[in-house]
Design an enzyme around this catalytic site. Structure first.
Site, mmCIF file in Angstrom:
data_model
loop_
_atom_site.group_PDB
_atom_site.id
_atom_site.type_symbol
_atom_site.label_atom_id
_atom_site.label_comp_id
_atom_site.label_asym_id
_atom_site.label_seq_id
_atom_site.Cartn_x
_atom_site.Cartn_y
_atom_site.Cartn_z
ATOM 1 N N ASP A 25 4.364 -0.029 4.866
ATOM 2 C CA ASP A 25 2.980 0.442 4.800
ATOM 3 C C ASP A 25 2.593 1.172 6.084
ATOM 4 O O ASP A 25 3.079 0.829 7.160
ATOM 5 C CB ASP A 25 2.058 -0.775 4.573
ATOM 6 N N GLY A 26 1.707 2.138 5.930
ATOM 7 C CA GLY A 26 1.117 2.778 7.116
ATOM 8 C C GLY A 26 1.485 4.246 7.304
ATOM 9 O O GLY A 26 1.119 4.840 8.329
ATOM 10 N N ASN A 73 0.379 2.770 -7.348
ATOM 11 C CA ASN A 73 0.363 3.996 -6.539
ATOM 12 C C ASN A 73 0.146 5.272 -7.351
ATOM 13 O O ASN A 73 -0.190 6.320 -6.797
ATOM 14 C CB ASN A 73 1.656 4.131 -5.710
ATOM 15 N N ARG A 76 -3.061 7.398 -6.843
ATOM 16 C CA ARG A 76 -3.288 8.316 -5.711
ATOM 17 C C ARG A 76 -3.406 9.749 -6.213
ATOM 18 O O ARG A 76 -3.111 10.034 -7.364
ATOM 19 C CB ARG A 76 -2.138 8.178 -4.726
ATOM 20 N N ARG A 199 -1.456 -8.831 3.283
ATOM 21 C CA ARG A 199 -1.473 -9.223 1.871
ATOM 22 C C ARG A 199 -0.131 -8.920 1.228
ATOM 23 O O ARG A 199 0.695 -8.208 1.798
ATOM 24 C CB ARG A 199 -2.628 -8.559 1.128
ATOM 25 N N SER A 201 0.286 -7.714 -2.091
ATOM 26 C CA SER A 201 0.223 -6.481 -2.878
ATOM 27 C C SER A 201 1.189 -6.410 -4.067
ATOM 28 O O SER A 201 1.902 -5.412 -4.236
ATOM 29 C CB SER A 201 0.425 -5.254 -1.980
HETATM 30 C C1 FPP Z 1 2.488 3.076 2.004
HETATM 31 O O1 FPP Z 1 1.841 3.784 3.025
HETATM 32 C C2 FPP Z 1 3.634 3.828 1.558
HETATM 33 C C3 FPP Z 1 3.832 4.256 0.280
HETATM 34 C C4 FPP Z 1 2.910 4.025 -0.834
HETATM 35 C C5 FPP Z 1 4.997 5.046 -0.064
HETATM 36 C C6 FPP Z 1 6.205 4.564 0.655
HETATM 37 C C7 FPP Z 1 7.198 5.588 0.510
HETATM 38 C C8 FPP Z 1 8.086 5.887 1.447
HETATM 39 C C9 FPP Z 1 8.249 5.201 2.746
HETATM 40 C C10 FPP Z 1 9.032 6.918 1.152
HETATM 41 C C11 FPP Z 1 10.166 6.269 0.422
HETATM 42 C C12 FPP Z 1 11.082 7.286 0.153
HETATM 43 C C13 FPP Z 1 12.234 7.098 -0.418
HETATM 44 C C14 FPP Z 1 13.082 8.245 -0.480
HETATM 45 C C15 FPP Z 1 12.663 5.799 -1.006
HETATM 46 P P1 FPP Z 1 0.374 4.259 2.760
HETATM 47 O O2 FPP Z 1 0.395 5.611 2.198
HETATM 48 O O3 FPP Z 1 -0.356 3.272 1.918
HETATM 49 O O4 FPP Z 1 -0.197 4.277 4.209
HETATM 50 P P2 FPP Z 1 -1.704 3.965 4.640
HETATM 51 O O5 FPP Z 1 -1.933 2.518 4.313
HETATM 52 O O6 FPP Z 1 -1.695 4.246 6.101
HETATM 53 O O7 FPP Z 1 -2.571 4.894 3.862
#
Ligand code: FPP
Length: 249
Positions: A25-26, A73, A76, A199, A201
């Site tokens: 996350d992040g 997701n 989004r 959490r 999730s």
């Molecule tokens: C959460 O960060 C991340 C995701 C929903 C997507 C995770 C995907 C990747 C790390 C890429 C994976 C790629 C491959 C090729 C497997 P967020 O968007 O919720 O971050 P935020 O909480 O800061 O908004």
């Protein structure tokens, strides 16, 4: 070389946990802090995912499960979802040889039917061609949700009861486990969540029943091998009781 040093350090000090799971996350906040688009955050997140995967393999971790995309997701923006799908496609297209070279077995946890057919085909190819690999099992949870996974297992079992293939008395924890996406895999020992939220999730409810949790404020693209070492060190200091008592209590 650095990875080799880390590996020997860990082998000397402790055995790594058998099954590590990560909520990555992040990415969005990491990008925002740098005045980048959220999508670029995912791009850096995907790069980090590749390095951490290799690092976990080098440490001798047998099962690594990463949460790449949840059943929620899809809510989004279509721009962000399309970008993440593009990352999956690129990753699957480019990584097959690397999986085979590293001896990683790749398994997707989640409902593959939710993906565009191009990605579904690539997922099937990665799973089929790495089927005989004996190194780390890399579970990529994508279009995954624990509630959906358990619901689907319940439906399969209910159908078997209805068809008189099994009796109600034959329903036990093993049968349920064997009908999850992680069928025949050991339970999760350690769940790491980056990005500061505390959490679960909708991630691996059943499999993490007795897992240790580590929550860190580090945003996923910054979670490097040193952060992983710290998490593993903290894990090794935890006393796991699995509902029983510690020896000295
Ligand atoms: C959460 O960060 C991340 C995701 C929903 C997507 C995770 C995907 C990747 C790390 C890429 C994976 C790629 C491959 C090729 C497997 P967020 O968007 O919720 O971050 P935020 O909480 O800061 O908004």
């Amino acid at each position: 070389m650095v990875i080799e040093c880390m590996r020997s350090k860990f082998n000397l000090k402790s055995n790594p946990p058998g099954h590590v799971a990560i909520i990555m996350d992040g990415n969005g906040r990491w990008a925002k802090e740098r005045l980048m688009t959220r999508s670029l955050g995912h791009k850096f997140g995907a790069e980090n995912f590749k390095s951490i995967t290799r690092y976990c393999g080098s440490l001798g971790i047998k099962y690594l499960t990463v949460f790449a995309f949840s059943t929620e997701n899809w809510k989004r923006s279509s721009k962000e979802v399309d970008f993440i799908m593009g990352l999956f496609e690129e990753y699957l297209n480019k990584s097959l040889e690397k999986f085979l070279h590293e001896n990683f077995r790749v398994i997707f946890l989640g409902d593959k039917n939710g993906f565009p057919s191009k990605i579904r085909d690539l997922i099937n190819r990665a799973e089929n061609e790495t089927q005989k690999c004996t190194g780390m099992v890399l579970n990529i949870a994508a279009n995954y949700g624990s509630k959906a996974e358990i619901t689907s297992a319940v439906k399969v079992i209910a159908q078997k009861v209805k068809n008189d293939q099994i009796s109600i008395d034959e329903i036990d924890e093993t049968l349920i486990s064997n009908n999850l996406y992680t069928s025949n895999q050991p339970e999760v020992d350690l769940v790491i969540r980056t990005g500061g939220e505390k959490r679960v999730s909708n991630f691996l409810f059943w499999q993490s029943a007795y897992a240790e949790y580590i929550f860190t404020d580090v945003l996923w693209p910054d979670f490097d091998s040193k952060c992983m070492d710290r998490a593993l060190k903290e894990f090794s200091s935890r006393k796991r009781r699995f509902g029983g008592m510690t020896v000295d209590s």
